[in-house]
Design a protein around this motif. Structure first.
Motif, PDB file in Angstrom:
ATOM      1  N   ILE A 118      44.045  56.370  41.052  1.00 53.35           N
ATOM      2  CA  ILE A 118      43.500  55.132  40.484  1.00 53.35           C
ATOM      3  C   ILE A 118      44.432  54.500  39.474  1.00 53.35           C
ATOM      4  N   TRP A 295      36.040  53.140  42.576  1.00 46.75           N
ATOM      5  CA  TRP A 295      36.937  54.238  42.965  1.00 46.75           C
ATOM      6  C   TRP A 295      36.269  55.590  42.745  1.00 46.75           C
ATOM      7  N   THR A 299      35.516  58.290  45.590  1.00 48.01           N
ATOM      8  CA  THR A 299      36.093  59.625  45.464  1.00 48.01           C
ATOM      9  C   THR A 299      35.014  60.697  45.582  1.00 48.01           C
TER      10      THR A 299
END
Length: 310
Positions: A118, A295, A299
């Motif tokens: 990220i 993100w 994830t």
């Protein structure tokens, strides 16, 4: 005994909190920038206000009395909140960055190894990571994310489930070579076991007794070789060959991939509650905050998918 109904002087409470935390008048004086005599005077002021003995002296040593321990714990929690509020103000003045607070092992063992993915998307915006067991006041989370465990997430304005973890026995390759019986539950009973105890607030988190019960050994008799309050330190002890740990998959996955740990059983002991990401009402107004959250959720979904394929 008469206890005055109004609050004691703040300076007296501050001296008392510092003394109890640091364990000495000298240490409290150095931290607060005053003389040892001033600390002693403030402690006497507080004793007179409460009509209660707070300090026991044994020669040149001084310590909190038994009656004062509970009082100090509550006072310390209040000062922790004050320090947290002050830190948040200072961070705001330091400029725009993305703040992520989390349980220490969750940050160290799960999030930290993934951050390279990220950081390129955040450009020049730094991530400010704070590892602490102390849950922030929900009213002070408008500029941060909080990664935590279990029902405590309900206190925050917004929360999403990251994943639900599971545990299994693990040890170092060298330890397994010396103790091949570690592959069985009966064999584990005769080996050094590393226990993890998060404290009374997390009493439902699985421990070795739960593992043995799930494997048909109820009322198992064993004595841990060590008890760790941090999962990360327990995992490090196991990787160092000190014994077998009941490791969470999310915390041990990279050590397993690197060969520092070996999983001893394919049986899983589920965690009773999931891990969460929490945030305040205005957190997503920060630049890049929504991108970070998206993100993080992607994830966690990938992590859950990987677990199903194992």
């Amino acid at each position: 005994m008469i206890v005055k109904s109004y609050l004691p002087p703040l300076r007296a409470l501050q001296a008392f909190e510092a003394f109890g935390r640091l364990g000495s008048v000298t240490g409290a004086a150095q931290e607060l920038g005053v003389t040892s005599g001033a600390i002693s005077q403030q402690l006497k002021v507080l004793e007179e206000h409460l009509s209660m003995k707070l300090i026991n002296k044994d020669g040149r040593r001084a310590a909190l009395s038994n009656e004062a321990l509970t009082y100090h714990k509550l006072i310390a929690e209040g000062f922790d909140r004050l320090r947290m509020a002050h830190t948040l103000v200072l961070r705001t003045k330091m400029g725009a960055d993305l703040k992520v607070s989390g349980l220490p092992t969750l940050l160290l063992k799960w999030l930290n190894p993934l951050l390279h993915d990220i950081q390129a998307h955040l450009n020049d915006m730094p991530l400010r990571l704070e590892a602490t067991h102390l849950e922030p006041d929900p009213n002070l989370t408008n500029d941060m994310f909080r990664l935590t465990y279990g029902s405590i997430a309900q206190r925050f304005p917004h929360a999403r489930v990251l994943f639900t973890d599971h545990s299994f026995p693990a040890c170092s390759p060298g330890f397994l070579k010396r103790h091949p019986e570690a592959r069985t539950a009966e064999g584990l009973l005769r080996l050094p076991l590393i226990e993890i105890d998060w404290g009374p607030a997390y009493s439902s988190v699985p421990r070795w007794a739960d593992w043995f019960a799930a494997n048909g050994i109820r009322d198992a008799t064993f004595k841990p070789v060590a008890v760790h309050s941090l999962s990360s330190s327990a995992i490090e002890a196991a990787a160092g060959g000190q014994g077998v740990v009941l490791a969470q998959r999310s915390f041990s996955r990279f050590d397993l991939d690197l060969g520092r740990l070996v999983r001893l059983s394919q049986d899983n002991l589920p965690m009773p509650e999931p891990y969460f990401v929490c945030w305040g009402d205005t957190t997503l107004n920060q630049p890049k905050a929504r991108e970070f959250l998206n993100w993080l959720m992607a994830t966690s979904r990938n992590y859950a998918t990987d677990e199903q394929n194992i």
